[in-house]
Design a protein around this motif. Structure first.
Motif, PDB file in Angstrom:
ATOM      1  N   GLN A 175      -4.249   3.017   2.675  1.00 57.68           N
ATOM      2  CA  GLN A 175      -4.198   2.153   1.482  1.00 57.68           C
ATOM      3  C   GLN A 175      -5.104   2.664   0.368  1.00 57.68           C
ATOM      4  O   GLN A 175      -5.228   2.016  -0.673  1.00 57.68           O
ATOM      5  CB  GLN A 175      -4.630   0.733   1.862  1.00 57.68           C
ATOM      6  N   SER A 176      -5.724   3.820   0.584  1.00 53.64           N
ATOM      7  CA  SER A 176      -6.672   4.410  -0.388  1.00 53.64           C
ATOM      8  C   SER A 176      -7.886   3.524  -0.628  1.00 53.64           C
ATOM      9  O   SER A 176      -8.520   3.594  -1.692  1.00 53.64           O
ATOM     10  CB  SER A 176      -5.959   4.703  -1.730  1.00 53.64           C
ATOM     11  N   LYS A 177      -8.231   2.710   0.359  1.00 53.26           N
ATOM     12  CA  LYS A 177      -9.450   1.908   0.302  1.00 53.26           C
ATOM     13  C   LYS A 177     -10.542   2.711   1.019  1.00 53.26           C
ATOM     14  O   LYS A 177     -10.925   2.428   2.158  1.00 53.26           O
ATOM     15  CB  LYS A 177      -9.238   0.551   0.953  1.00 53.26           C
ATOM     16  N   PHE A 178     -11.032   3.718   0.321  1.00 51.37           N
ATOM     17  CA  PHE A 178     -11.855   4.726   0.980  1.00 51.37           C
ATOM     18  C   PHE A 178     -13.249   4.223   1.368  1.00 51.37           C
ATOM     19  O   PHE A 178     -13.810   4.675   2.367  1.00 51.37           O
ATOM     20  CB  PHE A 178     -11.959   5.963   0.099  1.00 51.37           C
ATOM     21  N   ALA A 179     -13.785   3.297   0.621  1.00 54.71           N
ATOM     22  CA  ALA A 179     -15.107   2.759   0.988  1.00 54.71           C
ATOM     23  C   ALA A 179     -15.013   2.037   2.331  1.00 54.71           C
ATOM     24  O   ALA A 179     -15.862   2.229   3.216  1.00 54.71           O
ATOM     25  CB  ALA A 179     -15.617   1.815  -0.104  1.00 54.71           C
ATOM     26  N   GLU A 180     -13.980   1.217   2.482  1.00 49.30           N
ATOM     27  CA  GLU A 180     -13.791   0.503   3.736  1.00 49.30           C
ATOM     28  C   GLU A 180     -13.458   1.465   4.878  1.00 49.30           C
ATOM     29  O   GLU A 180     -13.941   1.310   6.005  1.00 49.30           O
ATOM     30  CB  GLU A 180     -12.660  -0.523   3.603  1.00 49.30           C
ATOM     31  N   ALA A 181     -12.648   2.474   4.559  1.00 49.32           N
ATOM     32  CA  ALA A 181     -12.278   3.461   5.576  1.00 49.32           C
ATOM     33  C   ALA A 181     -13.514   4.213   6.072  1.00 49.32           C
ATOM     34  O   ALA A 181     -13.695   4.417   7.281  1.00 49.32           O
ATOM     35  CB  ALA A 181     -11.250   4.437   5.010  1.00 49.32           C
ATOM     36  N   LYS A 182     -14.372   4.628   5.139  1.00 48.49           N
ATOM     37  CA  LYS A 182     -15.594   5.349   5.535  1.00 48.49           C
ATOM     38  C   LYS A 182     -16.458   4.487   6.450  1.00 48.49           C
ATOM     39  O   LYS A 182     -16.990   4.976   7.462  1.00 48.49           O
ATOM     40  CB  LYS A 182     -16.393   5.734   4.282  1.00 48.49           C
ATOM     41  N   ALA A 183     -16.592   3.214   6.104  1.00 46.63           N
ATOM     42  CA  ALA A 183     -17.432   2.320   6.911  1.00 46.63           C
ATOM     43  C   ALA A 183     -16.900   2.209   8.338  1.00 46.63           C
ATOM     44  O   ALA A 183     -17.662   2.249   9.311  1.00 46.63           O
ATOM     45  CB  ALA A 183     -17.501   0.942   6.256  1.00 46.63           C
ATOM     46  N   GLU A 184     -15.567   2.079   8.469  1.00 46.04           N
ATOM     47  CA  GLU A 184     -14.981   1.953   9.806  1.00 46.04           C
ATOM     48  C   GLU A 184     -15.069   3.265  10.581  1.00 46.04           C
ATOM     49  O   GLU A 184     -15.366   3.267  11.781  1.00 46.04           O
ATOM     50  CB  GLU A 184     -13.532   1.483   9.702  1.00 46.04           C
TER      51      GLU A 184
END
Length: 221
Positions: A175-184
């Motif tokens: 979804q290109s939600k990279f901040a959330e992706a990095k955290a996970e």
């Protein structure tokens, strides 16, 4: 002397009769309850063993049908097993087998239905977690991202925490939600054993979206 002993015995007998008249009925019911409970427990153990043996037999049948690659027949066999032995681990194992066959045969709706049942009804947290991870993958494939994230929410068993975080990272990355992706992904990286090959894969994912692997207090990866 004999008369004296006879009198004492008579008194004791009278006392015993009085005691039993007053408390005997209650004592009898307590004994009945205790013995009945014991008998019921033994009966349950025998029933439980019988159920497990029958479920194992039906699992073998599901496994045999799955090996043939017949989804419809496997569905029927699993349905029978689910109706009779839903609470056994054999039913949950059979569900995972059927779901894999359904995916291999390009029948995602069958797989989703079975995995949803295992995820919700499984008496084993591990099987439930596996079903959720596999179902989340199918939801991601069909771009049902919110449903996938909802499924992966909550607190999974500790041994599955890394996989759940990694899968959530995948959803956010798509979804290109990279901040959330990095955290996970960072949660997953920390949770995986340092010798795990999967940890290296998470590191690659992090690098691909411009993230960095977490460091320990000494600054080492």
């Amino acid at each position: 002397m004999a008369n004296h002993l006879d009198l004492e015995e008579q008194e004791q007998l009278d006392e015993l009769k009085h005691f039993w008249k007053q408390y005997g009925n209650g004592i009898t019911w307590v004994l009945i309850i205790v013995l009945s409970s014991f008998a019921a427990w033994n009966g349950y153990q025998q029933w439980d063993r019988s159920q497990a043996a029958q479920a194992a037999g039906m699992y073998d049948e599901v496994e045999r049908v799955v090996a043939k690659g017949d989804v419809a027949m496997a569905e029927r066999a699993f349905g029978d097993m689910k109706d009779r032995f839903a609470r056994t681990v054999y039913a949950q194992q059979a569900g995972l087998l059927l779901a894999k066959l359904a995916v291999d045969k390009t029948k995602p709706e069958v797989a989703k239905s079975v995995l949803a049942w295992v995820a919700e009804k499984s008496t084993d947290d591990g099987y439930s977690a596996i079903a959720k991870l596999r179902l989340a993958s199918l939801l991601i494939d069909e771009k049902s991202f919110d449903a996938a994230l909802k499924l992966l929410g909550g607190s999974p068993p500790a041994e599955f925490a890394a996989l759940f975080a990694d899968r959530k990272g995948d959803v956010y990355a798509i979804q290109s939600k990279f901040a959330e992706a990095k955290a996970e992904y960072q949660k997953a990286y920390v949770a995986f054993d340092e010798r795990s090959e999967y940890r290296r894969l998470v590191e690659i994912k992090l690098n691909a979206i411009g993230g960095q692997v977490p460091t320990d207090p000494e600054g080492k990866k």
